[in-house]
Structure formats: C-alpha cells, structure tokens
Design an enzyme around this catalytic site. Structure first.
Site, PDB file in Angstrom:
ATOM      1  N   ASN A 250       9.553  16.196 -28.503  1.00 28.17           N
ATOM      2  CA  ASN A 250      10.200  16.677 -27.277  1.00 28.17           C
ATOM      3  C   ASN A 250       9.688  18.097 -27.060  1.00 28.17           C
ATOM      4  OD1 ASN A 250      11.841  17.574 -25.242  1.00 28.17           O
ATOM      5  ND2 ASN A 250      13.730  17.572 -26.458  1.00 28.17           N
TER       6      ASN A 250
ATOM      7  N   LYS B  43      10.074  19.961 -24.496  1.00 25.01           N
ATOM      8  CA  LYS B  43      10.967  20.779 -23.648  1.00 25.01           C
ATOM      9  C   LYS B  43      10.135  21.502 -22.586  1.00 25.01           C
ATOM     10  CE  LYS B  43      14.035  20.941 -27.575  1.00 25.01           C
ATOM     11  NZ  LYS B  43      15.150  21.570 -28.252  1.00 25.01           N
TER      12      LYS B  43
ATOM     13  N   HIS C 221      19.917  14.434 -23.456  1.00 23.34           N
ATOM     14  CA  HIS C 221      19.663  15.475 -24.460  1.00 23.34           C
ATOM     15  C   HIS C 221      20.767  16.534 -24.359  1.00 23.34           C
ATOM     16  CE1 HIS C 221      17.883  18.889 -26.511  1.00 23.34           C
ATOM     17  NE2 HIS C 221      17.115  18.017 -27.135  1.00 23.34           N
TER      18      HIS C 221
ATOM     19  N   GLU D  96      20.731  19.607 -24.313  1.00 26.86           N
ATOM     20  CA  GLU D  96      20.462  20.705 -23.369  1.00 26.86           C
ATOM     21  C   GLU D  96      20.765  20.266 -21.935  1.00 26.86           C
ATOM     22  OE1 GLU D  96      16.515  21.581 -24.821  1.00 26.86           O
ATOM     23  OE2 GLU D  96      17.452  22.214 -26.700  1.00 26.86           O
TER      24      GLU D  96
ATOM     25  N   GLU E 280      21.442  13.632 -32.488  1.00 28.06           N
ATOM     26  CA  GLU E 280      21.044  15.030 -32.639  1.00 28.06           C
ATOM     27  C   GLU E 280      22.285  15.912 -32.701  1.00 28.06           C
ATOM     28  OE1 GLU E 280      16.820  15.781 -31.078  1.00 28.06           O
ATOM     29  OE2 GLU E 280      18.123  15.757 -29.335  1.00 28.06           O
TER      30      GLU E 280
ATOM     31  N   GLY F  41      17.158  23.296 -32.980  1.00 34.14           N
ATOM     32  CA  GLY F  41      16.503  24.591 -32.811  1.00 34.14           C
ATOM     33  C   GLY F  41      17.079  25.688 -33.689  1.00 34.14           C
TER      34      GLY F  41
ATOM     35  N   SER G  66      15.939  20.153 -35.998  1.00 39.27           N
ATOM     36  CA  SER G  66      15.204  20.930 -37.014  1.00 39.27           C
ATOM     37  C   SER G  66      14.411  20.074 -38.005  1.00 39.27           C
ATOM     38  CB  SER G  66      16.162  21.873 -37.759  1.00 39.27           C
ATOM     39  OG  SER G  66      16.714  22.814 -36.857  1.00 39.27           O
TER      40      SER G  66
HETATM   41  P1  PGA Z   1      14.308  20.901 -32.819  1.00 39.89           P
HETATM   42  O1  PGA Z   1      14.709  20.176 -31.438  1.00 39.89           O
HETATM   43  O2  PGA Z   1      13.465  19.940 -33.606  1.00 39.89           O
HETATM   44  O3  PGA Z   1      13.522  22.127 -32.375  1.00 39.89           O
HETATM   45  O4  PGA Z   1      15.562  21.245 -33.506  1.00 39.89           O
HETATM   46  C1  PGA Z   1      15.071  18.813 -31.432  1.00 39.89           C
HETATM   47  C2  PGA Z   1      15.416  18.399 -30.033  1.00 39.89           C
HETATM   48  O5  PGA Z   1      15.953  19.214 -29.261  1.00 39.89           O
HETATM   49  O6  PGA Z   1      15.161  17.246 -29.631  1.00 39.89           O
END
Ligand code: PGA
Length: 253
Positions: A9, A11, A91, A93, A165, A171, A210
C-alpha cells in the site's frame, strides 16, 4: 499449498522517478507468491505497463457511485479500465481522516465487486478500543456492517480478502505479536463462517501494521495469516523483494 500474498500500500507516496527506480531494483525471481501493489490512482497505468507481469496493480479507494456528478472522485470502472484488478476498501486512514463509515464502505464493496474488482476490505481496532477490551466486537461489527448483503455467491475464492490492521500498529513500528494477530485472524475466520455464512469460501486474511522483512516470517507462518498488507516497507524495492521471497518460501510448507 497455502497461498501467500504480499500487498504493498503505497498511500500518497512515490513519483514517476522513484517508481522507475523501484522497478529497476525489484527482484521477484525467487518469488512465487501473489505480489500486489496499490499506488496512487494516477500511477496505476504506469505500473500496469512497467511492472512485472505477475504483479497485480490496484487502487486505494473508489467512489460508491457508478458514475455522475461526483467531482474529484474515481469510479471502480475507471480503475478497472486502467488495468487495476483490485481495490483497498476501508483502510483506517479512510475511516478516520475521511470519515468513511461502515454504511459507505459497504456501498463501495458492492460497487467494486460489481465492476469486477477484487476487494481487500480492511478492519482493525484503535489502541483505545483494545485497551477497553472491545477489539473483537469492533471487528465483528466492521465485518458484518461493511460486508452486509454480500452473499457467498457474489464472491469466488479470493475475490474478497480481509486485511486485519490494528490501527495502533500502522506506521508506528509497533507490530502485533504473531499470537495477537493469529488470535484475531482466527476470530475473523469464524465470524466470516458463522455470522456471514461464508463457510465454503476461501477468504485470504492479511495482517497489516509495521510489517517488515525482520518480523514477517513469525506472522506469515501463523495458521490463519495468508499474507501481509504492507505500507512503509513496500516503498523500498529491497524490502518488498525480501518480503515476497519470505512469503513464497512459506507457501511450500
Ligand atoms: P505500515 O502501513 O506497514 O507502514 O504500518 C500498513 C498500512 O497502512 O496498510
């Protein structure tokens, strides 16, 4: 064989130059797992044209409507026309920054499936919800409401994937332990089977939050974890290549 997925992903990251160097450095020669990436929508066609043919390219979001006066939105059909094969929906976000609720996400899932896009439907609890001990009820209601009226007949094997997630792990560098992740994946598997009545369907379950080459193996070898949705580490070709080769080696087990 247990099929594994490494889904990147990206983003709102990468530009044409960094995409070019990503694919110059990407090495999937050791990989037999599913390798999927969702870049920004405007970069989908570049990836479709310039990435290895085995790589599937997808979107990060779609509009719930088919077409019409929705300035600034992207339709599922337009993604499909560009060569996308899948789309992330829900997601965290999108849920938190863009106030997308379960009802809206449900419309998006229907829209994507009806246009022939596979869906990676994302669920997960916040740290506060985990601390309150309500992780399972939060996830159960995200699944039941977000996937409402999607009958088993609408999904062939692996047209709908779930990504668990935990919001506190996205993140942050703080990854769920393999045991924590496995417990929730098992719970999701049971919810799909008994609450949604999808007993006969193979629904791949991905862990996200992560994931890095250093922690991937412990997660991916869990019984109910079929792959990873990867943010930060998927931006680096060396990390992505490494993750794909770890996932591929676990498919043989
Ligand atoms: P990350 O993000 O691996 O940077 O924690 C995962 C995601 O948002 O899908």
């Amino acid at each position: 064989m247990k099929k594994q997925y490494i889904v990147g992903n990206w983003k709102m990251n990468q530009d044409l130059e960094s995409i070019k160097s990503f694919f110059a450095d990407l090495d999937l020669s050791e990989s037999s797992c599913e390798t999927w990436i969702s870049p920004q929508a405007l970069h989908i066609q570049t990836l479709v044209n310039d990435s290895p043919k085995t790589l599937q390219v997808g979107g990060q979001n779609i509009c719930e409507a088919t077409s019409g006066a929705y300035t600034g939105e992207t339709s599922a059909k337009a993604l499909k026309d560009m060569g996308a094969t899948f789309c992330l929906i829900g997601h965290s976000e999108r849920r938190s920054l863009f106030q997308e609720d379960d009802d809206l996400l449900n419309k998006k899932v229907h829209q994507a499936l009806s246009c022939g896009l596979k869906v990676i439907f994302c669920v997960g609890e916040t740290l506060q919800e985990r601390n309150q001990g309500i992780t399972e009820s939060v996830i159960k209601s995200q699944l039941i409401e977000g996937l409402e009226a999607i009958g088993p007949a609408q999904i062939a094997n692996d047209t709908l994937l779930i990504a668990y997630e935990p919001v506190w792990a996205i993140g942050t560098g703080e990854v769920a332990t393999p045991e924590q992740a496995q417990a929730i994946h098992h719970f999701i598997r049971n919810t799909l089977a008994f609450d949604l009545d999808w007993r006969d369907k193979q629904v791949p379950l991905l862990y996200g939050g992560s994931v890095k080459p250093g922690n991937a193996e412990g997660l991916l070898c869990q019984k109910d974890i079929d792959g990873a949705l990867v943010g930060g580490a998927s931006l680096k070709a060396t990390d992505y290549s490494r993750l794909a080769s770890i996932a591929s080696s676990l498919q043989k087990n």
